[in-house]
Design a protein around this motif. Structure first.
Motif, short mmCIF file in Angstrom:
data_model
loop_
_atom_site.label_atom_id
_atom_site.label_comp_id
_atom_site.label_asym_id
_atom_site.label_seq_id
_atom_site.Cartn_x
_atom_site.Cartn_y
_atom_site.Cartn_z
N VAL A 193 30.06 48.16 43.16
CA VAL A 193 30.97 46.66 44.26
C VAL A 193 32.11 46.23 43.39
CG1 VAL A 193 31.31 44.13 45.08
CG2 VAL A 193 29.71 46.60 46.32
N ALA A 194 31.27 46.04 42.06
CA ALA A 194 31.52 45.46 41.09
C ALA A 194 32.91 45.79 40.57
CB ALA A 194 30.74 44.76 39.68
N ALA A 195 32.76 47.27 40.35
CA ALA A 195 33.76 48.25 39.31
C ALA A 195 34.76 47.92 40.49
CB ALA A 195 32.68 49.77 39.37
N MET A 196 34.77 48.38 41.38
CA MET A 196 35.66 48.42 42.62
C MET A 196 36.25 46.73 42.20
SD MET A 196 34.76 49.68 45.83
CE MET A 196 36.71 49.66 47.05
N ARG A 197 36.10 45.69 42.43
CA ARG A 197 36.41 44.53 41.52
C ARG A 197 37.25 44.44 40.82
NH1 ARG A 197 32.74 40.62 45.33
NH2 ARG A 197 33.80 40.55 47.49
N ASP A 198 36.62 45.23 40.19
CA ASP A 198 37.42 45.30 37.69
C ASP A 198 38.90 45.51 38.11
OD1 ASP A 198 35.13 43.41 37.36
OD2 ASP A 198 34.20 45.47 36.44
N GLY A 200 40.72 45.47 41.12
CA GLY A 200 41.69 45.05 42.55
C GLY A 200 41.13 45.94 43.39
N ALA A 201 40.49 46.55 43.87
CA ALA A 201 39.79 47.13 45.03
C ALA A 201 39.04 46.31 45.54
CB ALA A 201 39.76 48.35 45.03
N GLU A 202 38.83 45.80 47.18
CA GLU A 202 38.55 44.66 47.75
C GLU A 202 37.47 45.83 48.80
OE1 GLU A 202 36.24 42.20 49.16
OE2 GLU A 202 37.76 41.35 47.92
N PRO A 203 36.39 45.63 48.44
CA PRO A 203 35.05 46.29 48.78
C PRO A 203 34.41 46.29 49.91
CG PRO A 203 34.38 44.95 47.06
CD PRO A 203 35.66 44.90 47.24
N GLU A 322 44.49 59.41 52.72
CA GLU A 322 44.42 58.22 52.42
C GLU A 322 43.14 57.95 53.05
OE1 GLU A 322 46.09 54.84 54.33
OE2 GLU A 322 47.84 56.03 53.76
N TRP A 323 42.34 57.14 52.24
CA TRP A 323 41.25 56.36 52.02
C TRP A 323 40.68 55.13 52.31
CZ3 TRP A 323 37.06 54.62 50.29
CH2 TRP A 323 36.77 54.67 48.38
N THR A 324 40.09 54.03 52.89
CA THR A 324 40.25 53.22 52.44
C THR A 324 38.46 52.29 52.87
OG1 THR A 324 42.47 52.45 52.98
CG2 THR A 324 41.21 49.99 52.88
N MET A 325 37.87 52.01 52.04
CA MET A 325 36.72 51.56 51.30
C MET A 325 36.91 49.28 53.13
SD MET A 325 33.42 51.42 50.76
CE MET A 325 32.81 52.23 49.31
N LEU A 326 36.07 49.55 53.91
CA LEU A 326 35.97 48.50 54.54
C LEU A 326 34.69 48.04 54.32
CD1 LEU A 326 37.33 50.24 57.97
CD2 LEU A 326 38.90 49.36 55.80
N THR A 327 33.50 48.43 54.10
CA THR A 327 32.63 47.58 54.45
C THR A 327 31.36 48.64 52.71
OG1 THR A 327 32.68 46.41 55.86
CG2 THR A 327 29.79 46.38 54.09
N LYS A 328 31.15 48.20 51.85
CA LYS A 328 30.95 49.05 50.78
C LYS A 328 28.87 48.31 51.17
CE LYS A 328 29.34 51.25 47.52
NZ LYS A 328 28.73 52.53 47.65
N SER A 329 28.57 49.24 51.55
CA SER A 329 26.68 48.78 52.15
C SER A 329 25.69 49.13 50.46
CB SER A 329 26.14 50.04 52.86
OG SER A 329 24.84 50.49 52.80
N ALA A 330 25.47 47.76 50.95
CA ALA A 330 24.24 48.15 49.92
C ALA A 330 22.92 48.64 49.65
CB ALA A 330 23.62 46.39 49.49
N LEU A 331 22.40 48.99 51.21
CA LEU A 331 21.56 49.16 51.25
C LEU A 331 21.63 50.67 51.41
CD1 LEU A 331 19.07 46.88 52.43
CD2 LEU A 331 19.20 47.66 49.75
#
Length: 688
Positions: A193-198, A200-203, A322-331
């Motif tokens: 999640v942090a890597a995506m935000r670094d 500019g991608a929204e997880p 193309e693909w888009t991350m909509l919700t990154k699962s933490a578990l």
């Protein structure tokens, strides 16, 4: 290169050896780097050692056993680079490799879960070593299949030297997910999640617009497209040429093979396969495939756009552009085979149960259709749904122990409702001829496969009707709901086959008890027969009959113990003893009996109905009898409800009333063995 090679040496033997070396170099240039290190070439003047290697496309296997001419090498290399599904050079298909990889990944996942469990249980390092070795062997097998570097086996430990101190080494190699604990997995995913935000991608996306579901695509492409064929013009959809198919859902499985990846995506209607190709994704975003591999995990919710194709084995697939991350699962999701089998964990973690068990989702889809059908049928018959209070000043409408609560600002002791009956009857008195309420009921009673402290029921009341009308209405309603969710009126339930074909059997309580106790023929109105009735019941194995205070109670006890479990097919048991039916009208021709029926199927009660009592004096007498039982310690007996009696004295028209237990009906129509299977979040004790 071949021409310049001739100038390298005047010796024909030297030329042959140089030719072999150059040819081998060219051959190696066509192969994966990981495979080059495994190839063993014998640079002799006659031949190259027999060697089997794996090229870039994981489904291709090249066996080189003799020297090829330069033109053959170039042709071989260009053919390999231009390999497609429709033009194959080699026999092994990508689906064969995919199946092997999937099987190996599942074994790795299972072994990893076992290792985590053993660690949690405190296993020693020596005892754990064989399990680690087995896991590494599986990973080596997976690496061999995918052509990626295998993880190195752990070297045997050496004794630490105290002097001089060792220099600090670099960071430890990254753990595989199968070796991680839940906390480590969570930290790893949050790091993504942090890597995506670094960058500019929204997880956690705000919106996405899928235009197709898995089931819609399956329907639109049923019988369409040959294996290996792609519909790049949306010929079989209504989207039109130029539009892209967009889907969204949760990743249930992911398989990555170098520059190719296959994901299984699940939405609310089913699953569909996604295919990702590095070159195809790179046409829009050069880093898309790299990010797909680095950022996604099973359990994530993603969106994808592309075209539809069938794989060589005929599986319908979205070929993504193309693909888009909509919700990154933490578990992570539970393990496919071992992660969510404990029944109490399934009920406690219903959200996971719904994700990994499609049959559970189907049960609740059917439940929603059943209640929707019920409301629609009642509305069409002119019934009006009106909500009544959940908080009561005193319990009434049934014999049950209530939940008690307290209203602070009003300084009032209250109970949760045990029935909706008395308020709905007051609506009948007020002038509504047909009313109903579908809602939750709360009873502070035991828990079993057919009982839950809070459950759903529908109660309805119809003016100018009696219990015969209610029997006809019950059949109409239940058969209508069954037709909504079942293929026929003959349905399975456990080991039984239930026929809902009308009409259903009707039998008096007295007659059905006589089927079990032929000599049970006692006058309900003659107290002198009580002892004989008790003796007959006791001889038949009915427990606690010594507590019964009338022949009517003995008859009811015999029915509940001996008859009820055997009523598998839909059966109306009619004409109950007056003692057990305080709100029902006396039978018009049988003394000591009331006009009441209960519907039974699969050995349990499904519905209850009366010709409703409209005589306020008779009603008061029955309430007072109930109050005496409560004063004597019966927690399920009710008090005298003066508000209802006051309303009844205003006059209530002849009325038929009906109550249906929705949870038990859903159990029947969905073949569910426990009431907890059809309640989304059943009450459970706190998890220790």
């Amino acid at each position: 290169i071949y021409s310049s090679m001739k100038l390298a040496s005047d010796s024909s033997s030297s030329r042959r050896q140089t030719k072999v070396m150059v040819m081998s170099t060219l051959l190696l240039a066509t192969l994966r780097p990981a495979a080059r290190t495994a190839a063993a070439f014998s640079f002799s003047s006659r031949s190259i050692a027999s060697t089997i290697v794996r090229p870039t496309t994981s489904s291709l296997y090249l066996q080189q056993r003799s020297i090829l001419a330069p033109s053959q090498l170039v042709a071989s290399r260009s053919t390999t680079a231009g390999y497609t599904n429709n033009s194959r050079l080699f026999s092994t298909t990508e689906e064969d490799v995919s199946a092997q990889v999937t099987s190996t990944e599942e074994q790795i996942s299972t072994k990893g879960n076992q290792i985590r469990t053993l660690k949690d249980e405190g296993i020693s390092k020596d005892d754990l070593a064989p399990h680690i070795a087995e896991l590494l062997a599986l990973k080596a097998k997976l690496a061999d299949l995918t052509g990626e570097a295998a993880p190195a086996a752990a070297a045997p430990k050496k004794e630490k030297k105290k002097n001089p101190p060792q220099k600090k080494k670099g960071p430890a190699p990254k753990k595989d997910e199968s070796e991680m604990s839940i906390n480590e997995l969570r930290e790893s995913r949050l790091a993504k999640v942090a890597a995506m935000r670094d960058v500019g991608a929204e997880p956690y996306a705000y919106v996405y617009d899928p235009n197709r579901t898995a089931s819609q695509l399956a329907k639109e492409y049923d019988g369409k497209l040959e294996p290996g064929e792609e519909d790049d013009t949306n010929e079989f959809t209504t989207l039109g040429d130029g539009a892209e198919i967009a889907v969204a859902g949760r990743i249930m499985a992911r398989r990555v093979f170098g520059k190719l990846a296959f994901y299984t995506l699940q939405d609310e209607t089913g699953t569909i396969q996604l295919q990702f190709d590095k070159k195809r994704l790179g046409e829009r975003d050069a880093d898309s495939f790299k990010n797909l591999k680095a950022w996604t995990d099973s359990g994530d919710i993603i969106g994808a756009k592309g075209t539809i194709r069938r794989t060589d084995k005929g599986e319908l697939t979205l070929y993504a552009k193309e693909w888009t991350m909509l919700t990154k699962s933490a578990l992570p999701l539970p393990d496919k085979y071992h992660g969510l089998t404990d029944i109490s964990k399934r009920y406690r973690n219903r959200h996971l149960d719904l994700i990994v068990n499609p049959s559970v989702r189907e049960t609740f889809y059917r439940r929603a259709k059943i209640t929707s059908s019920l409301r629609r049928q009642l509305d069409d018959k002119g019934f009006l749904e009106i909500e009544t209070p959940v908080l009561h000043t005193q319990p009434g409408g049934a014999e049950a122990k209530p939940f008690e609560t307290y209203h602070n600002s009003m300084d009032m002791e209250l109970t949760l409702r045990i029935a909706t009956e008395l308020h709905l009857k007051r609506l009948i008195i007020g002038g509504f001829p047909r009313v109903y309420e579908l809602g939750r009921i709360f009873r502070n009673e035991g828990i079993s496969t057919r009982h839950n402290p809070e459950f759903t029921s529908v109660e309805l009341y119809q003016a100018y009707a009696d219990y015969d009308d209610m029997m006809d209405l019950t059949e109409e309603l239940i058969c209508g709901m069954a037709s909504e969710v079942c293929d026929s009126m003959t349905i399975p339930y456990g080991e039984h086959t239930i026929s809902l074909e009308r009409p259903w059997r009707r039998v008096t309580m007295h007659d059905v008890v006589k089927e079990e106790i032929p000599d049970f023929d006692f006058d309900l109105n003659d107290p002198s027969t009580l002892d004989a009735a008790k003796a007959a019941a006791s001889a038949a194995g009915v427990p606690d009959v010594h507590k019964c205070t009338s022949v009517g109670y003995v008859l009811n006890a015999c029915f509940e113990e001996l008859c009820e479990p055997k009523l598998i097919q839909p059966t109306y048991v009619i004409d109950y003893p007056l003692e057990v039916s305080p709100l029902s009208k006396p039978h018009r021709s049988k003394e000591g009996i009331v006009e009441r029926f209960e519907l039974f199927a699969t050995g349990r009660e499904m519905a209850n109905s009366f010709s409703e009592l409209t005589d306020p004096v008779d009603q008061r007498e029955r309430f007072e009898a109930q109050a005496e039982k409560k004063a004597a310690g019966d927690e399920e007996a009710c008090d005298v409800d003066e508000e209802f009696l006051s309303a009844l004295e205003q006059g209530m028209p002849p009325t038929g009333g009906l109550g249906i237990g929705i949870d038990r009906l859903v159990m029947l129509l969905t073949n569910s063995p426990s009431i907890r299977d059809v309640i989304a979040f059943p009450l459970l004790k706190p998890d220790a």
